[in-house]
Write a protein that holds these residues in place. Sequence first.
Motif, PDB file in Angstrom:
ATOM      1  N   TRP A  66       0.835  -1.211   0.000  1.00  0.00           N
ATOM      2  CA  TRP A  66       0.000   0.000   0.000  1.00  0.00           C
ATOM      3  C   TRP A  66       0.867   1.256   0.000  1.00  0.00           C
ATOM      4  CZ3 TRP A  66      -0.599   4.301   2.986  1.00  0.00           C
ATOM      5  CH2 TRP A  66      -1.730   5.082   2.739  1.00  0.00           C
ATOM      6  N   LEU A  67       1.911   1.270   0.811  1.00  0.00           N
ATOM      7  CA  LEU A  67       2.758   2.459   0.883  1.00  0.00           C
ATOM      8  C   LEU A  67       3.490   2.689  -0.435  1.00  0.00           C
ATOM      9  CD1 LEU A  67       3.535   4.673   2.884  1.00  0.00           C
ATOM     10  CD2 LEU A  67       5.580   3.371   3.428  1.00  0.00           C
ATOM     11  N   LYS A  68       3.874   1.597  -1.129  1.00  0.00           N
ATOM     12  CA  LYS A  68       4.507   1.761  -2.436  1.00  0.00           C
ATOM     13  C   LYS A  68       3.529   2.361  -3.435  1.00  0.00           C
ATOM     14  CE  LYS A  68       7.847  -2.015  -1.975  1.00  0.00           C
ATOM     15  NZ  LYS A  68       8.261  -3.350  -2.497  1.00  0.00           N
ATOM     16  N   ALA A  69       2.278   1.925  -3.361  1.00  0.00           N
ATOM     17  CA  ALA A  69       1.276   2.445  -4.287  1.00  0.00           C
ATOM     18  C   ALA A  69       0.886   3.884  -3.961  1.00  0.00           C
ATOM     19  CB  ALA A  69       0.029   1.557  -4.266  1.00  0.00           C
ATOM     20  N   HIS A  70       1.157   4.355  -2.726  1.00  0.00           N
ATOM     21  CA  HIS A  70       0.809   5.717  -2.313  1.00  0.00           C
ATOM     22  C   HIS A  70       2.062   6.482  -1.894  1.00  0.00           C
ATOM     23  CE1 HIS A  70      -2.925   3.427  -1.937  1.00  0.00           C
ATOM     24  NE2 HIS A  70      -3.571   4.562  -2.084  1.00  0.00           N
ATOM     25  N   ASP A  71       3.144   6.201  -2.606  1.00  0.00           N
ATOM     26  CA  ASP A  71       4.413   6.854  -2.274  1.00  0.00           C
ATOM     27  C   ASP A  71       4.347   8.382  -2.404  1.00  0.00           C
ATOM     28  OD1 ASP A  71       7.393   6.526  -1.729  1.00  0.00           O
ATOM     29  OD2 ASP A  71       7.432   7.626  -3.618  1.00  0.00           O
ATOM     30  N   PRO A  72       3.675   8.964  -3.418  1.00  0.00           N
ATOM     31  CA  PRO A  72       3.598  10.432  -3.482  1.00  0.00           C
ATOM     32  C   PRO A  72       2.925  11.050  -2.257  1.00  0.00           C
ATOM     33  CG  PRO A  72       3.028   9.494  -5.600  1.00  0.00           C
ATOM     34  CD  PRO A  72       3.112   8.350  -4.640  1.00  0.00           C
ATOM     35  N   ASP A  73       1.875  10.412  -1.735  1.00  0.00           N
ATOM     36  CA  ASP A  73       1.221  10.928  -0.528  1.00  0.00           C
ATOM     37  C   ASP A  73       2.161  10.858   0.669  1.00  0.00           C
ATOM     38  OD1 ASP A  73      -1.177  11.573  -1.745  1.00  0.00           O
ATOM     39  OD2 ASP A  73      -2.035   9.588  -1.432  1.00  0.00           O
ATOM     40  N   TYR A  74       2.919   9.761   0.768  1.00  0.00           N
ATOM     41  CA  TYR A  74       3.856   9.631   1.885  1.00  0.00           C
ATOM     42  C   TYR A  74       4.942  10.696   1.828  1.00  0.00           C
ATOM     43  CZ  TYR A  74       8.060   7.932   4.226  1.00  0.00           C
ATOM     44  OH  TYR A  74       9.205   7.852   4.979  1.00  0.00           O
ATOM     45  N   ARG A  75       5.490  10.928   0.651  1.00  0.00           N
ATOM     46  CA  ARG A  75       6.562  11.923   0.532  1.00  0.00           C
ATOM     47  C   ARG A  75       6.052  13.336   0.804  1.00  0.00           C
ATOM     48  NH1 ARG A  75      11.158   9.809  -1.347  1.00  0.00           N
ATOM     49  NH2 ARG A  75      11.080   7.750  -2.341  1.00  0.00           N
ATOM     50  N   ALA A  76       4.836  13.627   0.361  1.00  0.00           N
ATOM     51  CA  ALA A  76       4.274  14.953   0.626  1.00  0.00           C
ATOM     52  C   ALA A  76       4.031  15.149   2.122  1.00  0.00           C
ATOM     53  CB  ALA A  76       2.975  15.125  -0.162  1.00  0.00           C
ATOM     54  N   ALA A  77       3.505  14.111   2.801  1.00  0.00           N
ATOM     55  CA  ALA A  77       3.253  14.215   4.238  1.00  0.00           C
ATOM     56  C   ALA A  77       4.563  14.302   5.024  1.00  0.00           C
ATOM     57  CB  ALA A  77       2.426  13.025   4.702  1.00  0.00           C
ATOM     58  N   LYS A  78       5.552  13.514   4.628  1.00  0.00           N
ATOM     59  CA  LYS A  78       6.850  13.523   5.318  1.00  0.00           C
ATOM     60  C   LYS A  78       7.522  14.891   5.179  1.00  0.00           C
ATOM     61  CE  LYS A  78      11.212  10.917   5.446  1.00  0.00           C
ATOM     62  NZ  LYS A  78      12.144  11.959   4.975  1.00  0.00           N
ATOM     63  N   LYS A  79       7.488  15.445   3.987  1.00  0.00           N
ATOM     64  CA  LYS A  79       8.089  16.758   3.775  1.00  0.00           C
ATOM     65  C   LYS A  79       7.353  17.828   4.563  1.00  0.00           C
ATOM     66  CE  LYS A  79       9.374  20.006   0.109  1.00  0.00           C
ATOM     67  NZ  LYS A  79       9.350  20.279  -1.355  1.00  0.00           N
ATOM     68  N   ASP A  80       6.031  17.727   4.634  1.00  0.00           N
ATOM     69  CA  ASP A  80       5.245  18.705   5.380  1.00  0.00           C
ATOM     70  C   ASP A  80       5.622  18.687   6.856  1.00  0.00           C
ATOM     71  OD1 ASP A  80       3.115  20.640   5.729  1.00  0.00           O
ATOM     72  OD2 ASP A  80       1.939  19.012   6.607  1.00  0.00           O
ATOM     73  N   PHE A  81       5.775  17.495   7.452  1.00  0.00           N
ATOM     74  CA  PHE A  81       6.132  17.418   8.870  1.00  0.00           C
ATOM     75  C   PHE A  81       7.571  17.874   9.105  1.00  0.00           C
ATOM     76  CE2 PHE A  81       7.562  15.132  12.689  1.00  0.00           C
ATOM     77  CZ  PHE A  81       6.598  15.556  13.589  1.00  0.00           C
ATOM     78  N   GLU A  82       8.471  17.539   8.198  1.00  0.00           N
ATOM     79  CA  GLU A  82       9.867  17.960   8.369  1.00  0.00           C
ATOM     80  C   GLU A  82      10.002  19.477   8.319  1.00  0.00           C
ATOM     81  OE1 GLU A  82      11.965  15.873   5.352  1.00  0.00           O
ATOM     82  OE2 GLU A  82      12.196  14.034   6.553  1.00  0.00           O
ATOM     83  N   LEU A  83       9.284  20.130   7.423  1.00  0.00           N
ATOM     84  CA  LEU A  83       9.319  21.599   7.382  1.00  0.00           C
ATOM     85  C   LEU A  83       8.717  22.195   8.639  1.00  0.00           C
ATOM     86  CD1 LEU A  83       8.367  22.230   3.637  1.00  0.00           C
ATOM     87  CD2 LEU A  83      10.605  22.517   4.708  1.00  0.00           C
ATOM     88  N   PHE A  84       7.686  21.547   9.177  1.00  0.00           N
ATOM     89  CA  PHE A  84       7.092  22.019  10.430  1.00  0.00           C
ATOM     90  C   PHE A  84       8.105  21.932  11.568  1.00  0.00           C
ATOM     91  CE2 PHE A  84       4.721  21.196  14.361  1.00  0.00           C
ATOM     92  CZ  PHE A  84       3.836  22.273  14.366  1.00  0.00           C
ATOM     93  N   VAL A  85       8.849  20.820  11.641  1.00  0.00           N
ATOM     94  CA  VAL A  85       9.863  20.653  12.685  1.00  0.00           C
ATOM     95  C   VAL A  85      11.010  21.640  12.487  1.00  0.00           C
ATOM     96  CG1 VAL A  85      11.602  19.049  13.576  1.00  0.00           C
ATOM     97  CG2 VAL A  85       9.270  18.256  13.119  1.00  0.00           C
TER      98      VAL A  85
END
Length: 420
Positions: free
Chosen positions: A186-205
């Motif tokens: 599932w995560l491979k099939a939704h990799d763009p969503d994961y990368r967008a969410a990860k980048k959003d949290f990293e910028l917040f931190v």
Amino acid sequence: MPRRSSRPAPASPEAPAAAPKRRASARLSVSQGEVKRVKSNADLSGVKSTTKKSKYFEPESSAEPEDSESGGDSGSAYEDQDQEEDQELSDHQSEPEGPSESEEESRAAKGKQGKQTRNATSDADALKGKELWREGVRTGLGPGKEVFIPKPKARDAGDVAYEDETLHPNTKLFLQDLAENNEREWLKAHDPDYRAAKKDFELFVETLTPKIAGVDGTVPELPVKDLVFRIHRDIRFSKNPLPYKIHFSAAWSRTGKKGPYAAYYVHFQPGACFVGCGLWHPEAEPLALLRADIDENASRWKEVLRAPAMRREFLNGAPDDDDAVVKAFTHRNKESALKTKPKGYEADNANILLLRLRSFTIGRPISDKEMLAPDAQDRIAALVGVMEPFLRAAITPLLQPLGPSREGEIAQLLTAPSLS
């Protein structure tokens, strides 16, 4: 090859005598006397001639053709061949013109293409709604057919723009989906969503770090990779087979997310967000130092816990009393506490509730609305200001140089059969 004899074949007693061969001049005179066939101009488009079987596929006969009783001009085999050729030519000219080979091939190609399109449409309808990324899903396709899965794209941002100092609602939606589909496929099939969410949290931190450092000067401005925890779980020695965490988290200390020091912690999980600080399951040496400091300076710990903001935000509004705040604090860390006294201390020690702890943490939940609000970082920085005296109290024992007496005491605790 033997030369053909020019003599006529002997007549059979049962068959009538064959007519003698005529000369070429006779054949010419007969052919000139016959009436020539005139091609008809009638419309023969609706007439379909019957295809004649080629004479080359007929079995050869040794007997020569017989003449008719009327003595008509039947001609020889050569005349029969000429007549057949004339008949075939006439039939060919009278037949309507059919489609050429190229036209037939184009029609066949179009028909095949249309059939493939219909098959593809029916296959797409059959596969619609199926989770093709999941292992074991049957497509129902026959051999030689392929399934084309469109390349995934990140979820649309909608009316809310991505900002560095604010968490986007799509990050929350991704974590909710991950909690329901905690699988590698599932995560491979939704990799763009994961990368967008990860980048959003990293910028917040990254943008939150200067605000935390402004409240607690012991926190350095470290890169994001030293603050944010990875989402992958270590399942080698775990009974939980899920490969991913269902939250994003980060920690700030003198050495970032790793190290022996107490740290501030931010946890972002839909329905379970919280902010806290402290030491969780420290190693044997830091734990021994903390217990020794509590035994000697318990009054300093109790004073930190009795602060009004601390009791209001992290101790559920406990009264301003030493026993009440200690009870509220130990209740929050009871999961890892010892049932009896630790080695090296008496059971009737006045601070036995604090000495039995193996984790020293405080924290409070935050709603999803607060975490997604534009002022979420200011709210977190304010809570860090309330926790800073407690974190300093937990860090102080780890930073003080050990005197000869305390050094021997800590060594005795560490060499005990069971420290915990």
